[in-house]
Design a protein around this motif. Structure first.
Motif, PDB file in Angstrom:
ATOM      1  N   ALA A 197      12.342  32.131   7.023  1.00 55.21           N
ATOM      2  CA  ALA A 197      11.259  33.084   6.789  1.00 55.21           C
ATOM      3  C   ALA A 197       9.926  32.527   7.287  1.00 55.21           C
ATOM      4  N   THR A 198       9.706  31.231   7.094  1.00 57.03           N
ATOM      5  CA  THR A 198       8.468  30.601   7.574  1.00 57.03           C
ATOM      6  C   THR A 198       8.364  30.692   9.086  1.00 57.03           C
ATOM      7  N   ILE A 199       9.468  30.480   9.765  1.00 50.54           N
ATOM      8  CA  ILE A 199       9.476  30.591  11.231  1.00 50.54           C
ATOM      9  C   ILE A 199       9.156  32.015  11.656  1.00 50.54           C
ATOM     10  N   ARG A 200       9.709  32.997  10.939  1.00 44.59           N
ATOM     11  CA  ARG A 200       9.419  34.394  11.268  1.00 44.59           C
ATOM     12  C   ARG A 200       7.941  34.714  11.049  1.00 44.59           C
ATOM     13  N   ILE A 201       7.343  34.150  10.001  1.00 48.00           N
ATOM     14  CA  ILE A 201       5.922  34.380   9.737  1.00 48.00           C
ATOM     15  C   ILE A 201       5.072  33.769  10.843  1.00 48.00           C
ATOM     16  N   ILE A 202       5.395  32.550  11.244  1.00 48.38           N
ATOM     17  CA  ILE A 202       4.644  31.882  12.311  1.00 48.38           C
ATOM     18  C   ILE A 202       4.754  32.656  13.624  1.00 48.38           C
ATOM     19  N   LYS A 203       5.919  33.230  13.884  1.00 48.70           N
ATOM     20  CA  LYS A 203       6.147  33.997  15.116  1.00 48.70           C
ATOM     21  C   LYS A 203       5.594  35.408  15.029  1.00 48.70           C
ATOM     22  N   GLY A 204       5.126  35.806  13.850  1.00 49.71           N
ATOM     23  CA  GLY A 204       4.556  37.139  13.700  1.00 49.71           C
ATOM     24  C   GLY A 204       5.574  38.232  13.459  1.00 49.71           C
ATOM     25  N   GLU A 205       6.789  37.863  13.146  1.00 56.72           N
ATOM     26  CA  GLU A 205       7.837  38.841  12.894  1.00 56.72           C
ATOM     27  C   GLU A 205       7.877  39.289  11.432  1.00 56.72           C
ATOM     28  N   GLN A 206       7.110  38.616  10.580  1.00 55.63           N
ATOM     29  CA  GLN A 206       7.097  38.914   9.150  1.00 55.63           C
ATOM     30  C   GLN A 206       5.709  38.574   8.627  1.00 55.63           C
ATOM     31  N   LEU A 207       5.189  39.400   7.708  1.00 51.34           N
ATOM     32  CA  LEU A 207       3.828  39.196   7.224  1.00 51.34           C
ATOM     33  C   LEU A 207       3.725  38.102   6.173  1.00 51.34           C
ATOM     34  N   SER A 208       4.658  38.053   5.237  1.00 54.44           N
ATOM     35  CA  SER A 208       4.598  37.071   4.162  1.00 54.44           C
ATOM     36  C   SER A 208       5.979  36.906   3.545  1.00 54.44           C
ATOM     37  N   LEU A 209       6.059  36.074   2.501  1.00 50.19           N
ATOM     38  CA  LEU A 209       7.322  35.851   1.809  1.00 50.19           C
ATOM     39  C   LEU A 209       7.595  36.886   0.727  1.00 50.19           C
ATOM     40  N   ILE A 210       6.623  37.776   0.493  1.00 52.77           N
ATOM     41  CA  ILE A 210       6.818  38.792  -0.543  1.00 52.77           C
ATOM     42  C   ILE A 210       6.894  40.160   0.093  1.00 52.77           C
ATOM     43  N   VAL A 211       7.488  41.079  -0.645  1.00 52.88           N
ATOM     44  CA  VAL A 211       7.692  42.421  -0.118  1.00 52.88           C
ATOM     45  C   VAL A 211       6.401  43.212  -0.097  1.00 52.88           C
ATOM     46  N   SER A 212       5.414  42.814  -0.907  1.00 55.62           N
ATOM     47  CA  SER A 212       4.105  43.450  -0.954  1.00 55.62           C
ATOM     48  C   SER A 212       4.240  44.940  -1.221  1.00 55.62           C
ATOM     49  N   HIS A 213       3.540  45.742  -0.433  1.00 51.77           N
ATOM     50  CA  HIS A 213       3.560  47.183  -0.656  1.00 51.77           C
ATOM     51  C   HIS A 213       4.556  47.889   0.262  1.00 51.77           C
ATOM     52  N   GLU A 214       5.421  47.112   0.919  1.00 50.66           N
ATOM     53  CA  GLU A 214       6.354  47.728   1.844  1.00 50.66           C
ATOM     54  C   GLU A 214       7.329  48.651   1.133  1.00 50.66           C
ATOM     55  N   ALA A 215       7.737  48.269  -0.084  1.00 54.85           N
ATOM     56  CA  ALA A 215       8.649  49.124  -0.834  1.00 54.85           C
ATOM     57  C   ALA A 215       7.991  50.455  -1.154  1.00 54.85           C
TER      58      ALA A 215
END
Length: 234
Positions: A197-215
């Protein structure tokens, strides 16, 4: 909305692993429910019970939690509070997300070390040296391979452990090395998924480790689609 790993086409192996994890988690939850239900019926109707029922349910709950945590990181479904980070500009949000992810990687590594150090003696293995991070393996640590669960019956499929780690002595009950295996295995999965997940965040493929308001966004989108479909039918 951030791009999740699930948004990309998955290989057959990835789909198989996803289905396997989901079925294992669902199976554990189902087994816990059934054991508890039958124990209640036996106790109040027949004045009997599975003496091992509570212990097995506790073991299964530990497996459920650790596997669920790792799967949550894999699918980015963990909840979190983002009231403060949402006030930051986009660059600030990204920096905070990376820092938070790196902190989680460190925590997961510490968790993995602690899990191995606790489980290893039950498997007649050596825990690691080093207070925070492993610097090698200790020597002459007294093993706990002879430790057994309190009431869980010994399963024939694990008899090979008697010669492998218990010097040929038989087990009357299930050895603790079996249920405790979820500690290094589950924590290893958590570490792996947090790193991914950290790699995805660094690459810009994911915003954070939490679902936030996406649900919430997904719910609103589905509700809008249903409303549109209803209007079209009218």
């Amino acid at each position: 909305m951030s791009h999740q790993s699930g948004d990309k086409p998955q290989s057959a192996i990835a789909r198989f692993i996803d289905a396997l994890e989901e079925n294992i988690i669902a199976g554990i939850l189902g087994a816990m429910t059934l054991i508890t239900f039958f124990n209640v019926v036996l106790r109040y109707v027949f004045n009997q019970s599975f003496i091992w029922g509570l212990e097995v349910v506790l073991i299964l709950f530990a497996w459920l939690v650790l596997l669920g945590i790792s799967y949550g990181f894999k699918k980015n479904t963990h909840l979190g509070v983002d009231a403060v980070t949402n006030m930051l500009p986009e660059r600030g949000k990204r920096i905070m997300a990376i820092l938070a992810a790196l902190a989680c990687v460190i925590y997961a590594a510490l968790l993995m070390k602690g899990a191995w150090d606790y489980w290893a003696p039950f498997a007649a293995l050596q825990p690691t040296e080093g207070r925070w991070f492993p610097t090698g393996f200790t020597e002459n640590t007294r093993d706990r391979a002879f430790y057994m669960t309190d009431q869980v019956p010994m399963l024939e499929m694990f008899r090979w452990l008697e010669d492998a780690i218990n010097y040929g002595d038989t087990y009357d009950k299930l050895p603790r090395v079996v249920p405790y295996f979820i500690l290094p295995f589950g924590c290893g999965l958590i570490l792996l998924r947090v790193v991914q997940a950290t790699i995805r965040i660094i690459k810009g493929e994911q915003l954070s480790l939490i679902v936030s308001h996406e649900a919430e966004d997904d719910v609103e989108r589905v509700a809008a689609e249903l409303n549109t479909a209803g209007l079209n039918k009218e």
